[in-house]
Design an enzyme around this catalytic site. Structure first.
Site, short mmCIF file in Angstrom:
data_model
loop_
_atom_site.label_atom_id
_atom_site.label_comp_id
_atom_site.label_asym_id
_atom_site.label_seq_id
_atom_site.Cartn_x
_atom_site.Cartn_y
_atom_site.Cartn_z
N GLY A 147 0.85 -1.19 0.00
CA GLY A 147 0.00 0.00 0.00
C GLY A 147 0.88 1.23 0.00
O GLY A 147 2.05 1.18 -0.40
N ARG A 148 0.33 2.33 0.47
CA ARG A 148 1.08 3.60 0.44
C ARG A 148 2.42 3.48 1.15
O ARG A 148 3.47 3.88 0.63
CB ARG A 148 0.25 4.71 1.08
CG ARG A 148 -0.85 5.24 0.21
CD ARG A 148 -1.72 6.21 1.00
NE ARG A 148 -2.44 5.51 2.04
CZ ARG A 148 -3.75 5.24 2.00
NH1 ARG A 148 -4.47 5.65 1.00
NH2 ARG A 148 -4.32 4.56 2.96
N ILE A 149 2.41 2.94 2.38
CA ILE A 149 3.66 2.89 3.16
C ILE A 149 4.60 1.84 2.58
O ILE A 149 5.80 2.09 2.43
CB ILE A 149 3.35 2.65 4.66
CG1 ILE A 149 2.54 3.84 5.21
CG2 ILE A 149 4.64 2.46 5.46
CD1 ILE A 149 1.93 3.62 6.59
N ALA A 157 3.88 -1.74 11.56
CA ALA A 157 2.47 -1.66 11.17
C ALA A 157 1.60 -1.75 12.43
O ALA A 157 1.23 -0.71 12.99
CB ALA A 157 2.15 -2.76 10.17
N ARG A 158 1.29 -2.95 12.86
CA ARG A 158 0.56 -3.14 14.10
C ARG A 158 1.05 -4.42 14.79
O ARG A 158 1.35 -5.42 14.12
CB ARG A 158 -0.95 -3.31 13.84
CG ARG A 158 -1.69 -1.99 13.64
CD ARG A 158 -1.74 -1.13 14.91
NE ARG A 158 -2.46 0.11 14.70
CZ ARG A 158 -1.91 1.26 14.30
NH1 ARG A 158 -0.60 1.32 14.04
NH2 ARG A 158 -2.64 2.34 14.17
N GLU A 189 0.62 -3.13 23.54
CA GLU A 189 1.22 -1.81 23.85
C GLU A 189 0.53 -1.14 25.01
O GLU A 189 -0.70 -1.19 25.08
CB GLU A 189 1.11 -0.90 22.63
CG GLU A 189 2.11 -1.22 21.57
CD GLU A 189 1.93 -0.39 20.31
OE1 GLU A 189 1.45 0.75 20.39
OE2 GLU A 189 2.27 -0.91 19.24
N HIS A 216 6.50 2.96 19.25
CA HIS A 216 5.47 3.37 18.28
C HIS A 216 5.75 4.80 17.76
O HIS A 216 4.94 5.72 17.97
CB HIS A 216 4.06 3.29 18.92
CG HIS A 216 2.96 3.19 17.89
ND1 HIS A 216 1.86 2.38 18.06
CD2 HIS A 216 2.78 3.81 16.70
CE1 HIS A 216 1.06 2.52 17.02
NE2 HIS A 216 1.59 3.38 16.18
N GLY A 236 6.49 5.53 14.46
CA GLY A 236 6.37 5.60 12.99
C GLY A 236 6.09 7.00 12.45
O GLY A 236 6.79 7.49 11.58
C1 8YV Z 1 -0.13 7.15 15.05
C2 8YV Z 1 -0.21 5.06 13.61
O1 8YV Z 1 0.88 7.61 15.86
O2 8YV Z 1 -1.34 6.26 11.93
C3 8YV Z 1 -1.19 5.19 12.50
O3 8YV Z 1 -1.84 4.18 12.18
O4 8YV Z 1 0.02 4.02 14.09
C4 8YV Z 1 0.52 6.23 14.10
O5 8YV Z 1 0.89 7.02 13.03
C5 8YV Z 1 -1.28 6.70 15.87
O6 8YV Z 1 -2.16 5.87 15.23
C6 8YV Z 1 -2.02 7.93 16.31
O7 8YV Z 1 -3.30 7.66 16.72
#
Ligand code: 8YV
Length: 317
Positions: free
Chosen positions: A151-153, A235-236, A265, A283, A285
């Site tokens: 995807g985008r990332i 990602a997650r 987390e 976290h 990112g």
């Molecule tokens: C955020 C992220 O820091 O965008 C996402 O999905 O995991 C991070 O960029 C976080 O979700 C902020 O709510």
């Protein structure tokens, strides 16, 4: 209702353009506070720390009409339950893509070149001087990067890896981008996740967290990775079975892991904290001033469009 402290420019704009309720002490909201917000505000602007479960979304009487999430990932929101309550859900894609891709490269470089370990050694005063065999790592340039999700990332990571580091990029994505996009990236598709895992020197996860991707990286799939390969995840946490990852790292069936996200987390498996061949980031990112301001402005933009009666740009449910 803005559930957490957001960067100054975002809170200022929220206060200028809305009757905004801000969270001055930045405490993460309880389920009761979230339900109260849904009962008393027209819109909720939550973050990843707000678990919007079916139970919370069942708040009665419901006043809110839209959840404008701050972040691109929205697995903390039960979108089925939100839909059932007539709530629109939006996210903030695009604006954090480059920073999140940079973070994936950071994890890759840090774990392969033993940066965390080296930094800990220097800070501990344990560095005794340069040596020809001191702390040798693994070369990143020219290696094969396997992306799970383009995807985008994923695409931004592919671009960096290919053009910045001369890596060969292979990927699996059940919903791949157009062939022309893939060709321009110089990325090679593989028919399954398993094929990517067997071939890659670095595996980087870029899929959303859904019921289908939960524990995608389980013991069996971790077992398919090469012995010298590294797993990267920003990602997650749910996409990786953290216990299985700990076991693989302990047995040495993979070389290391760079993790920005975790299954529970902010809790991190205690075994990971003891390992030198893992890099653990909290976290981070999208954690740049630029992204975090842009994410907030994008969420406000979704709200403005919605309340102007038009379809918000980033509707996901
Ligand atoms: C955020 C992220 O820091 O965008 C996402 O999905 O995991 C991070 O960029 C976080 O979700 C902020 O709510």
């Amino acid at each position: 209702m803005v559930t957490r402290r957001l960067p100054g420019p975002v809170e200022e704009q929220a206060a200028r353009e809305f009757d905004a309720r801000l969270n001055a002490d930045d405490h993460p909201f309880s389920a009761t506070e979230l339900a109260d917000a849904l009962r008393t505000a027209d819109a909720l602007l939550p973050t990843v720390t707000d678990r919007l479960t079916a139970q919370v979304l069942g708040a009665e009487p419901l006043k809110a009409r839209i959840i404008a999430n701050y972040g691109v990932g929205f697995n903390h929101i039960d979108t089925g339950a939100a839909k059932a309550r007539g709530l629109v859900v939006t996210n903030t894609p695009d604006v954090l893509t480059d920073d999140t891709a940079d973070d994936a490269m950071l994890l890759m470089l840090m774990v392969a070149r033993r940066a965390g370990e080296g930094e800990r050694q220097v800070r501990a005063g344990a560095w005794t001087g340069w040596g020809p065999t001191h702390m040798l790592g693994t070369r990143v340039s020219g290696k094969t990067l396997g992306l799970i999700g383009l995807g985008r990332i994923g695409r931004a990571v592919a671009h960096r890896a290919r053009h910045g580091f001369g890596m060969r990029v292979i990927f699996h994505d059940p919903y791949p981008p157009a062939p022309a996009v893939v060709a321009e990236l110089g990325a090679e598709p593989r028919a399954s996740v398993d094929e990517v895992l067997r071939e890659a020197d670095f595996v980087s996860l870029h899929s959303p967290a859904t019921p289908e991707t939960r524990h995608l990286m389980d013991a069996r799939r971790l077992g398919l990775m090469k012995r010298g390969a590294f797993l990267i995840n920003n990602a997650r946490g749910d996409i990786v079975d953290e216990a299985a990852l700990v076991a693989a790292l302990k047995r040495g069936t993979i070389a290391g892991a760079g993790l920005d996200v975790f299954e529970r987390e902010p809790a991190v498996s205690p075994e990971l904290l003891q390992m030198e061949h893992v890099v653990l980031l909290p976290h981070l990112g999208s954690a740049t001033h630029e992204s975090r301001v842009a994410m907030g402005l994008r969420a406000l933009d979704n709200l403005k469009t919605f309340f102007a009666g038009a379809p918000p740009r980033d509707r996901v449910a």
